[in-house]
Design a protein around this motif. Structure first.
Motif, PDB file in Angstrom:
ATOM      1  N   PHE A  49      -8.056  -3.534  22.185  1.00 25.34           N
ATOM      2  CA  PHE A  49      -7.253  -3.145  21.043  1.00 25.34           C
ATOM      3  C   PHE A  49      -7.449  -1.664  20.723  1.00 25.34           C
ATOM      4  CE2 PHE A  49      -6.387  -2.509  16.574  1.00 25.34           C
ATOM      5  CZ  PHE A  49      -5.161  -3.149  16.423  1.00 25.34           C
ATOM      6  N   SER A  50      -8.703  -1.255  20.658  1.00 31.45           N
ATOM      7  CA  SER A  50      -8.900   0.140  20.263  1.00 31.45           C
ATOM      8  C   SER A  50      -8.468   1.088  21.370  1.00 31.45           C
ATOM      9  CB  SER A  50     -10.344   0.394  19.826  1.00 31.45           C
ATOM     10  OG  SER A  50     -11.191   0.195  20.915  1.00 31.45           O
ATOM     11  N   THR A  51      -8.584   0.632  22.615  1.00 32.83           N
ATOM     12  CA  THR A  51      -8.161   1.501  23.712  1.00 32.83           C
ATOM     13  C   THR A  51      -6.648   1.702  23.726  1.00 32.83           C
ATOM     14  OG1 THR A  51      -9.955   0.645  25.036  1.00 32.83           O
ATOM     15  CG2 THR A  51      -8.237   1.834  26.206  1.00 32.83           C
ATOM     16  N   TRP A  52      -5.932   0.604  23.643  1.00 28.08           N
ATOM     17  CA  TRP A  52      -4.492   0.679  23.890  1.00 28.08           C
ATOM     18  C   TRP A  52      -3.639   0.754  22.630  1.00 28.08           C
ATOM     19  CZ3 TRP A  52      -3.869   2.195  28.551  1.00 28.08           C
ATOM     20  CH2 TRP A  52      -4.803   1.824  29.513  1.00 28.08           C
TER      21      TRP A  52
ATOM     22  N   SER B 225       0.211   4.998  29.615  1.00 33.26           N
ATOM     23  CA  SER B 225      -0.230   3.991  28.651  1.00 33.26           C
ATOM     24  C   SER B 225       0.947   3.097  28.263  1.00 33.26           C
ATOM     25  CB  SER B 225      -0.903   4.624  27.431  1.00 33.26           C
ATOM     26  OG  SER B 225      -0.001   5.384  26.699  1.00 33.26           O
ATOM     27  N   TYR B 226       2.129   3.670  28.267  1.00 35.99           N
ATOM     28  CA  TYR B 226       3.312   2.853  28.017  1.00 35.99           C
ATOM     29  C   TYR B 226       3.479   1.803  29.105  1.00 35.99           C
ATOM     30  CZ  TYR B 226       8.180   1.927  29.271  1.00 35.99           C
ATOM     31  OH  TYR B 226       9.317   1.333  29.717  1.00 35.99           O
ATOM     32  N   GLU B 227       3.312   2.224  30.379  1.00 36.88           N
ATOM     33  CA  GLU B 227       3.454   1.279  31.487  1.00 36.88           C
ATOM     34  C   GLU B 227       2.399   0.176  31.408  1.00 36.88           C
ATOM     35  OE1 GLU B 227       5.348   4.369  34.714  1.00 36.88           O
ATOM     36  OE2 GLU B 227       3.328   3.632  35.028  1.00 36.88           O
TER      37      GLU B 227
ATOM     38  N   THR C 221     -12.033   0.370  39.356  1.00 41.41           N
ATOM     39  CA  THR C 221     -10.976  -0.011  38.426  1.00 41.41           C
ATOM     40  C   THR C 221     -11.132   0.709  37.085  1.00 41.41           C
ATOM     41  OG1 THR C 221     -10.894  -2.174  39.451  1.00 41.41           O
ATOM     42  CG2 THR C 221      -9.837  -1.967  37.325  1.00 41.41           C
ATOM     43  N   ASN C 222     -12.369   0.805  36.609  1.00 41.81           N
ATOM     44  CA  ASN C 222     -12.581   1.493  35.328  1.00 41.81           C
ATOM     45  C   ASN C 222     -12.070   2.920  35.361  1.00 41.81           C
ATOM     46  OD1 ASN C 222     -13.647  -0.548  33.913  1.00 41.81           O
ATOM     47  ND2 ASN C 222     -15.785   0.009  34.296  1.00 41.81           N
ATOM     48  N   GLN C 223     -12.349   3.600  36.453  1.00 44.18           N
ATOM     49  CA  GLN C 223     -11.885   4.978  36.568  1.00 44.18           C
ATOM     50  C   GLN C 223     -10.371   5.047  36.510  1.00 44.18           C
ATOM     51  OE1 GLN C 223     -13.419   6.481  40.175  1.00 44.18           O
ATOM     52  NE2 GLN C 223     -15.226   7.341  39.204  1.00 44.18           N
ATOM     53  N   ILE C 224      -9.756   4.095  37.174  1.00 45.74           N
ATOM     54  CA  ILE C 224      -8.298   4.119  37.193  1.00 45.74           C
ATOM     55  C   ILE C 224      -7.748   3.809  35.808  1.00 45.74           C
ATOM     56  CG2 ILE C 224      -6.272   2.948  38.148  1.00 45.74           C
ATOM     57  CD1 ILE C 224      -8.015   2.785  40.769  1.00 45.74           C
ATOM     58  N   VAL C 225      -8.344   2.833  35.149  1.00 45.87           N
ATOM     59  CA  VAL C 225      -7.901   2.508  33.789  1.00 45.87           C
ATOM     60  C   VAL C 225      -8.056   3.736  32.884  1.00 45.87           C
ATOM     61  CG1 VAL C 225      -8.431   1.133  31.747  1.00 45.87           C
ATOM     62  CG2 VAL C 225      -8.382   0.052  33.979  1.00 45.87           C
ATOM     63  N   ASN C 226      -9.199   4.401  32.993  1.00 49.09           N
ATOM     64  CA  ASN C 226      -9.403   5.604  32.179  1.00 49.09           C
ATOM     65  C   ASN C 226      -8.396   6.696  32.496  1.00 49.09           C
ATOM     66  OD1 ASN C 226     -11.497   4.713  30.665  1.00 49.09           O
ATOM     67  ND2 ASN C 226     -13.059   5.377  32.122  1.00 49.09           N
ATOM     68  N   SER C 227      -8.120   6.848  33.777  1.00 51.69           N
ATOM     69  CA  SER C 227      -7.203   7.931  34.127  1.00 51.69           C
ATOM     70  C   SER C 227      -5.784   7.604  33.672  1.00 51.69           C
ATOM     71  CB  SER C 227      -7.263   8.234  35.620  1.00 51.69           C
ATOM     72  OG  SER C 227      -6.595   7.227  36.333  1.00 51.69           O
ATOM     73  N   ILE C 228      -5.468   6.317  33.626  1.00 45.89           N
ATOM     74  CA  ILE C 228      -4.153   5.940  33.107  1.00 45.89           C
ATOM     75  C   ILE C 228      -4.105   6.256  31.610  1.00 45.89           C
ATOM     76  CG2 ILE C 228      -2.615   4.009  32.602  1.00 45.89           C
ATOM     77  CD1 ILE C 228      -3.574   2.727  35.209  1.00 45.89           C
ATOM     78  N   ARG C 229      -5.188   5.885  30.936  1.00 48.66           N
ATOM     79  CA  ARG C 229      -5.244   6.093  29.498  1.00 48.66           C
ATOM     80  C   ARG C 229      -5.146   7.572  29.145  1.00 48.66           C
ATOM     81  NH1 ARG C 229     -10.154   3.265  27.466  1.00 48.66           N
ATOM     82  NH2 ARG C 229     -11.318   5.146  27.873  1.00 48.66           N
ATOM     83  N   ASN C 230      -5.859   8.401  29.915  1.00 53.31           N
ATOM     84  CA  ASN C 230      -5.862   9.828  29.574  1.00 53.31           C
ATOM     85  C   ASN C 230      -4.812  10.625  30.335  1.00 53.31           C
ATOM     86  OD1 ASN C 230      -8.119   9.223  28.027  1.00 53.31           O
ATOM     87  ND2 ASN C 230      -9.484   9.526  29.771  1.00 53.31           N
ATOM     88  N   ASP C 231      -3.999   9.905  31.092  1.00 49.11           N
ATOM     89  CA  ASP C 231      -2.977  10.580  31.871  1.00 49.11           C
ATOM     90  C   ASP C 231      -3.584  11.604  32.828  1.00 49.11           C
ATOM     91  OD1 ASP C 231      -0.470  10.890  32.722  1.00 49.11           O
ATOM     92  OD2 ASP C 231       0.202  12.191  31.099  1.00 49.11           O
TER      93      ASP C 231
END
Ligand code: ADP
Ligand code: MG
Length: 454
Positions: free
Chosen positions: A25-28, A51-53, A190-200
């Motif tokens: 929740f807090s991330t997205w 983050s939209y995707e 996976t975490n790195q990818i999630v983070n990079s998606i979040r931070n663009d």
């Protein structure tokens, strides 16, 4: 009473918050701003396109539910992105973008994550690992420049995949000090990818992989079904292959049996070497025990060593575990190391790993855990908690028994193969993003194993 955009969105958030864990929740959701509400269309601003995707991909159900509840059946959601200001741009450029970089070192030097205790010197050779081990030695001499690229090491639990992968990495490091090596796991990847998606910062992540000369990815089976990670791996693969960089992957099964993996990836694995680790022969088990005891500076009577080797055949971790446990018991209770003590110790281990886990047993444990009647797992009910328990049971059944989707379905009132596959996928998706759920599954896995002991 008519809600304004802020109120409407905050009601949506209240609903969503109940459906997902705090961290997701807090991330997205926390970074989202409500912008306007016109003609039942609520416009929200998301921080990045990625983050939209991600929201659309992972949380569409929760979003729909919330919009429906707050705005009614005509409600719709629209996303906008912030306009990039020159300030935002320059700030981004200044960020430390390479997640592997050790600060303060000029040439990009990465922290390799290698465990220095796993070396070739303490990786005992036997028929069971001869090919994999010598391919590993060859790779260490000329990483990226042997036909063994990628190198896929596969073998059952506790047969030495992780040890061998680190040994290769450590040896490369020793022989090629300027070579950049990275050891990673599906979790970290996976975490790195999630983070990079979040931070663009996806492009930056891709770039940082360009600084790596050898990548070791352990336990690739856990990447199954994680589409973004697999896509990234596919790109890395191509890049590595073109540039003569070394890729080393371990797996607990043959590539063709990996689930949720893309065919294009699996077919590329065949470009290199697929080497398996077999269960060790008696002599190898003996040599491993002796090496281990030498390291601890302890001696066991030959009869005890032989007794252990005769009884523990399929798992080197267990072989080591039994030795450690015998040493501990002997020291703590001041007992002599003899067959009696070995027997007692082994009994503890073997009951655990050799008994078969049945699907019926798994259903019992899950039904109990969720306080449901076990028959409901076989029903067609679409009630949320029942669906959830059913999916979790199928997931555990698959992991513990390795039966086919079709035969698992048969245990759940004759569900078909695609239903089972879908269910397992759902569980995996949730495991990806939901920490609390991961813990719950973890507990269930332990419960399933413990119910064996009586
Ligand atoms: P896996 O990754 O296949 O589950 P690990 O590499 O973690 O297995 O090995 C389990 C344990 O067995 C580790 O402590 C490792 O050091 C030891 N081991 C495995 N193979 C060997 C070997 N050939 N020689 C010595 N120790 C080994
Ligand atoms: Mg391992």
């Amino acid at each position: 009473m008519k809600l304004n955009h802020t109120e409407a969105w905050s009601e949506c958030l209240t609903i969503i918050r109940n459906e997902i864990n705090d961290k997701s929740f807090s991330t997205w959701f926390s970074p989202i701003k409500a912008v306007k509400l016109e003609n039942n269309v609520l416009t929200i601003q998301v921080p990045t396109k990625m983050s939209y995707e991600w929201l659309e991909d992972k949380y569409i159900i929760q979003l729909k539910k919330a919009i429906l509840a707050v705005l009614g059946s005509k409600g719709r959601l629209e996303y906008i992105l912030p306009i990039e200001t020159p300030y935002a741009k320059s700030k981004k450029l200044n960020k430390n973008i390479n997640p592997f970089a050790i600060p303060g070192i000029k040439k990009v030097k990465i922290d390799s994550n290698l465990n220095v205790n796993y070396k070739f010197e303490n990786y005992i050779q036997g028929d069971c690992n001869k090919m994999a081990r010598s391919a590993g030695v060859a790779i260490s001499k000329k990483p990226g420049r042997t036909p063994f690229n990628p190198m896929i090491i596969y073998g059952g639990v506790g047969l030495g995949k992780t040890h061998l992968a680190h040994a290769i990495g450590n040896e490369i490091k020793r022989m090629h000090p300027n070579h950049n090596i990275l050891y990673t796991t599906p979790e970290e990847f996976t975490n790195q990818i999630v983070n990079s998606i979040r931070n663009d910062t996806m492009n930056d992540l891709v770039k940082s992989y360009r600084n790596i000369d050898t990548l070791i990815l352990d336990d690739i089976q856990f990447l199954g079904g994680r589409s973004k990670s697999l896509e990234m791996l596919f790109n890395i693969f191509n890049e590595f292959h073109q540039n003569g960089k070394q890729l080393i992957i371990t797996s607990d099964r043959q590539p063709k049996d990996l689930e949720g993996m893309e065919d294009r990836l699996i077919s590329r694995f065949k470009w290199g070497l697929v080497a398996d680790l077999q269960t060790p022969e008696f002599e190898t088990r003996m040599a491993i025990i002796e090496d281990k005891l030498k390291e601890e500076d302890i001696e066991f009577p030959s009869a005890v060593k032989e007794y252990i080797c005769y009884n523990i055949k399929n798992n080197i971790r267990e072989l080591e575990g039994v030795c450690t446990s015998i040493i501990a018991r002997a020291t703590l209770s001041d007992r002599e190391v003899n067959i009696e003590l070995a027997k007692e110790t082994i009994q503890k281990f073997v009951t655990f790993s050799d008994k078969k886990i049945s699907i019926e047993n798994i259903k019992h444990v899950v039904a109990n855990h969720f306080h449901l009647d076990i028959n409901l797992l076989d029903s067609k009910s679409r009630k949320r908690d029942i669906v959830n328990a059913r999916q979790v049971s199928m997931y555990l059944a698959r992991n513990f028994t390795k039966q086919s989707y079709g035969s698992i379905g048969a245990y759940f009132g004759g569900k078909d193969h695609s239903t089972v596959m879908y269910s397992i996928r759902q569980v995996k998706n949730q495991l990806d993003v939901d920490e609390i759920f991961r813990e719950k599954i973890n507990t269930l896995e332990k419960e399933v194993q413990f119910t064996l002991e009586n």
